[in-house]
Design an enzyme around this catalytic site. Sequence first.
Site, PDB file in Angstrom:
ATOM      1  N   ASP A 188       4.622  -0.773   6.292  1.00 41.79           N
ATOM      2  CA  ASP A 188       3.388  -1.439   6.716  1.00 41.79           C
ATOM      3  C   ASP A 188       3.529  -2.969   6.722  1.00 41.79           C
ATOM      4  O   ASP A 188       2.679  -3.684   6.163  1.00 41.79           O
ATOM      5  CB  ASP A 188       2.221  -1.064   5.782  1.00 41.79           C
ATOM      6  CG  ASP A 188       2.102   0.432   5.560  1.00 41.79           C
ATOM      7  OD1 ASP A 188       2.390   1.193   6.503  1.00 41.79           O
ATOM      8  OD2 ASP A 188       1.722   0.834   4.438  1.00 41.79           O
ATOM      9  N   GLU A 243      -4.471   4.710  12.777  1.00 42.91           N
ATOM     10  CA  GLU A 243      -4.612   3.690  11.727  1.00 42.91           C
ATOM     11  C   GLU A 243      -3.903   2.410  12.164  1.00 42.91           C
ATOM     12  O   GLU A 243      -3.390   2.302  13.280  1.00 42.91           O
ATOM     13  CB  GLU A 243      -3.992   4.208  10.423  1.00 42.91           C
ATOM     14  CG  GLU A 243      -2.523   4.591  10.563  1.00 42.91           C
ATOM     15  CD  GLU A 243      -2.032   5.492   9.443  1.00 42.91           C
ATOM     16  OE1 GLU A 243      -2.843   5.932   8.609  1.00 42.91           O
ATOM     17  OE2 GLU A 243      -0.814   5.769   9.415  1.00 42.91           O
TER      18      GLU A 243
HETATM   19  O1  FUB Z   1       1.753   3.103   3.432  1.00 40.84           O
HETATM   20  C1  FUB Z   1       0.620   3.901   3.193  1.00 40.84           C
HETATM   21  C2  FUB Z   1      -0.047   4.282   4.488  1.00 40.84           C
HETATM   22  O2  FUB Z   1       0.901   4.903   5.345  1.00 40.84           O
HETATM   23  C3  FUB Z   1      -0.610   3.162   5.308  1.00 40.84           C
HETATM   24  O3  FUB Z   1      -1.824   2.679   4.853  1.00 40.84           O
HETATM   25  C4  FUB Z   1      -0.683   3.805   6.635  1.00 40.84           C
HETATM   26  O4  FUB Z   1      -0.905   2.921   7.694  1.00 40.84           O
HETATM   27  C5  FUB Z   1       0.634   4.514   6.700  1.00 40.84           C
HETATM   28  O5  FUB Z   1       1.663   3.662   7.105  1.00 40.84           O
END
Ligand code: FUB
Length: 418
Positions: free
Chosen positions: A149, A308
């Site tokens: 991320d 997301e």
């Molecule tokens: O790294 C944890 C979670 O996995 C993130 O918040 C999402 O976007 C995904 O990458």
Amino acid sequence: MPSFRNGRRQVARLTALAVGATLITVGVTQQAFAADLPTGARSLQSVNVAGHYLRHADYLGSIAAVTAGSSAQARSDATFTVTPGLAGGTGCVSFQAANGMWLRHRDYQLWLDPSTTNPTTFAEDSSFRVVTPWIAGRRRPVIKGLYADPNIAHLNGRYYIYPTTDGYEGWSGSRFKAFSSADLVTWTDHGTILDLGPHVSWADDRAWAPTIAYRNGRYYFYFSAAANIGVATSTSPTGPFTDPLGRPLVPAGLRSGQMIDPHVFTDTDGQSYLYWGNGSAYAVRLNPDMISFDPAQIRTFGLPNFREAPFVFKRGSTYYLTYSVDDTRSENYHVEYATGTTPFGPWTHRGTILAKNLSLGIKGPAHQSIVKAPDSDTWYIAYHRFAVPAGNGTNREVTIDQMWFNTDGTIRPVAPTL
Ligand code: FUB
């Protein structure tokens, strides 16, 4: 099988080879760190001839086009096991082909030979030092270790990456770190800048997906923690950051979906916007204090396939909303985007810009962020992928590729590189 007995001109182009995460140049004397040594089976892709790999045929080395559709023989010919150098010494490697023979040089050409050939010089002829590259190249991943991320930003004359610290079952990490670089190649680890345990009273784990913003001499660090979004501030981009609210900025349950994956975009007029979401994409104007907003003004967008990681940037007068699709545990996790005429859209879906490349072993490349090099129209996309070669959705690594635009302003598909 094609013959490669076409002389030394072609072979002599083999001066720089990308080996896994390491750029190798043959013939320079400065050694790399031992920890940089690649091990295990690798294919050696040319740095400057895309899609061409070091390959042997008829016992002579060359670079040749190899794709997922190439014959099993061609793919095998383009696979070498990287071992400690037969000649010994730090930073020295040798390359053994699947047929047991070794890559060596003979009369300045590259050959495949059994170790019985010229025993007096064989070890030296088949050993190469891992050294500083002649040409600019990026080491992959750009940050060593398991991180995900990445939020990339250019602040105060340097590039910064704020990632999730990865490698924990259930993404249960609790600390945030920062990294900085002058050139996107060499990165400095600034250590922990926010530790949920001692620094945040309302959450202890699931420290995910941060982002950074700057306003009036202060840095604002937005982060996911236990599926809430918090904010912490500092006078330095590397902290220490403190939580001015003592509660989440966006509490779990405020809207549907997980309240995660914040991103702050500041428009050319100085107005900052907070974007976030999982399952649904949200956005709201931040107040000038950067740590509050009017919940009644939250917008949501209908974005095709949105999962997301919304990330917005502006080029010219066009707003680009990039986002991640599918599940971070899936090799199909990828990046799509839309364009709009305001920070709130309306958004026109434009399709995929980054996706897996299984022929390179690249899986699940997404949770992107984008930065422009200062005083230029040069753009880079930072993202994570399954760590190469054996990662998965909780063992991810961060990398960067250049991102290009078409003349109509659409984004060209990014070619993920090793
Ligand atoms: O790294 C944890 C979670 O996995 C993130 O918040 C999402 O976007 C995904 O990458």
